[in-house]
Scaffold this active site. Structure first.
Site, PDB file in Angstrom:
ATOM      1  N   HIS A 127     -65.955  -7.249  31.290  1.00 54.28           N
ATOM      2  CA  HIS A 127     -64.889  -7.680  31.900  1.00 54.28           C
ATOM      3  C   HIS A 127     -63.963  -6.779  31.976  1.00 54.28           C
ATOM      4  O   HIS A 127     -63.193  -6.307  33.174  1.00 54.28           O
ATOM      5  CB  HIS A 127     -64.504  -9.092  31.846  1.00 54.28           C
ATOM      6  N   HIS A 132     -61.559  -3.867  35.078  1.00 49.48           N
ATOM      7  CA  HIS A 132     -60.161  -3.549  35.150  1.00 49.48           C
ATOM      8  C   HIS A 132     -59.846  -2.068  34.935  1.00 49.48           C
ATOM      9  O   HIS A 132     -58.935  -1.742  35.696  1.00 49.48           O
ATOM     10  CB  HIS A 132     -59.357  -4.135  33.969  1.00 49.48           C
ATOM     11  N   GLU A 172     -56.398 -10.165  38.769  1.00 49.12           N
ATOM     12  CA  GLU A 172     -57.881 -10.730  38.545  1.00 49.12           C
ATOM     13  C   GLU A 172     -58.713 -11.059  39.980  1.00 49.12           C
ATOM     14  O   GLU A 172     -59.945 -11.009  39.933  1.00 49.12           O
ATOM     15  CB  GLU A 172     -57.600 -12.385  37.677  1.00 49.12           C
ATOM     16  N   SER A 191     -66.395  -8.235  38.002  1.00 50.49           N
ATOM     17  CA  SER A 191     -67.292  -8.410  36.941  1.00 50.49           C
ATOM     18  C   SER A 191     -68.236  -9.752  36.985  1.00 50.49           C
ATOM     19  O   SER A 191     -68.809  -9.879  36.151  1.00 50.49           O
ATOM     20  CB  SER A 191     -66.360  -8.564  35.387  1.00 50.49           C
TER      21      SER A 191
END
Ligand SMILES: [Fe+2]
Length: 270
Positions: A127, A132, A172, A191
């Site tokens: 993730h 990111h 997010e 993700s």
């Protein structure tokens, strides 16, 4: 990094670097990375924004093994002055904000078990890195993330809960409209294969991004999001970082939360 660390202890333990800073993973862990990465590379095509793809190309992540943080750092430092920070599976809010404020992105050095391939509550290295790090090569995204860290550090407990919603709806779960169509930039979506499809489908609601609205929008971390905020351009994050975000937080606090568009957790699990 999700903004809401679980209260219960994690079953996962982060791997520690050796004296040379090298982090060792098992064959199963490398193979989990490979499965996740190959699956997501197919999913994101035509669905993520160009800035993410540019970052992914710069990072040149290996497909067959979990990357080493120092290799990520080399690219991030050159692009935006960011780097990663190796952390345990769950960290206190204060540490999270401190790291972001100093342009260090926390990465817990563990990967999900094959049984939790599709969903796990704790943010793992897949993730953090795949979701990111490509976006952290983008100056607007990187600037906003550091600003969020600085504000969070100085904020009260109640203000932090509001700030967390802004982070959730952008870093997010953010979407962006581009000349090529609507695209994803939020790492929580990128993700997750299910969320990648769901976020751009007709099922959820899409609202033009408004920071006060985002600050007032409740969310659940364990469901596909019912609502996404769409920015016009990634420069919106640069502009936002240069506004008085805490004044927006106070306005949101005065106006109060919107009614949730999802069932409460207990009812949904019943
Ligand atoms: Fe995250």
């Amino acid at each position: 990094m999700n903004d809401k660390p679980a209260k219960k202890p994690s079953k996962y333990q982060a791997h520690q670097p050796d004296a040379d800073g090298f982090i060792q993973y098992s064959d199963t862990e490398h193979s989990t990375w490979q499965t996740l990465m190959q699956r997501q590379l197919g999913m994101i095509e035509g669905r993520v924004c160009q800035e993410y793809l540019d970052g992914l190309e710069r990072l040149a992540l290996p497909e067959d093994r979990i990357p080493q943080l120092k290799d990520i750092d080399r690219v991030l430092l050159k692009s935006t002055g960011w780097q990663t920070a190796q952390v345990p599976a769950l960290i206190p809010f204060n540490t999270f904000f401190e790291l972001l404020a100093s342009k260090r992105f926390p990465v817990a050095t563990f990967i999900r078990t094959p049984e939790e391939l599709d969903y796990l509550q704790e943010p793992d290295i897949f993730h953090e890195i795949f979701g990111h790090c490509p976006m952290l090569t983008n100056p607007s995204f990187a600037e906003f993330t550091a600003t969020y860290g600085k504000l969070g550090l100085a904020a009260s407990k109640e203000e932090r809960v509001y700030l967390a919603r802004l982070y959730w709806m952008t870093v997010e779960f953010g979407l962006v409209d581009t000349p090529a169509g609507r695209r994803i930039y939020g790492g929580g979506i990128i993700s997750s294969p299910k969320e990648t499809l769901h976020s751009l489908s007709d099922v959820p609601t899409h609202h033009p991004f408004d920071p006060v609205d985002a600050l007032r929008t409740p969310y659940r971390i364990d469901i596909l999001q019912p609502l996404y905020y769409v920015i016009d351009d990634l420069r919106t994050l640069h502009d936002l970082a240069n506004r008085d975000i805490m004044a927006l937080v106070h306005e949101a606090m005065r106006l109060g939360l919107f009614a949730p568009t999802f069932e409460p957790k207990q009812a949904a699990n019943a």
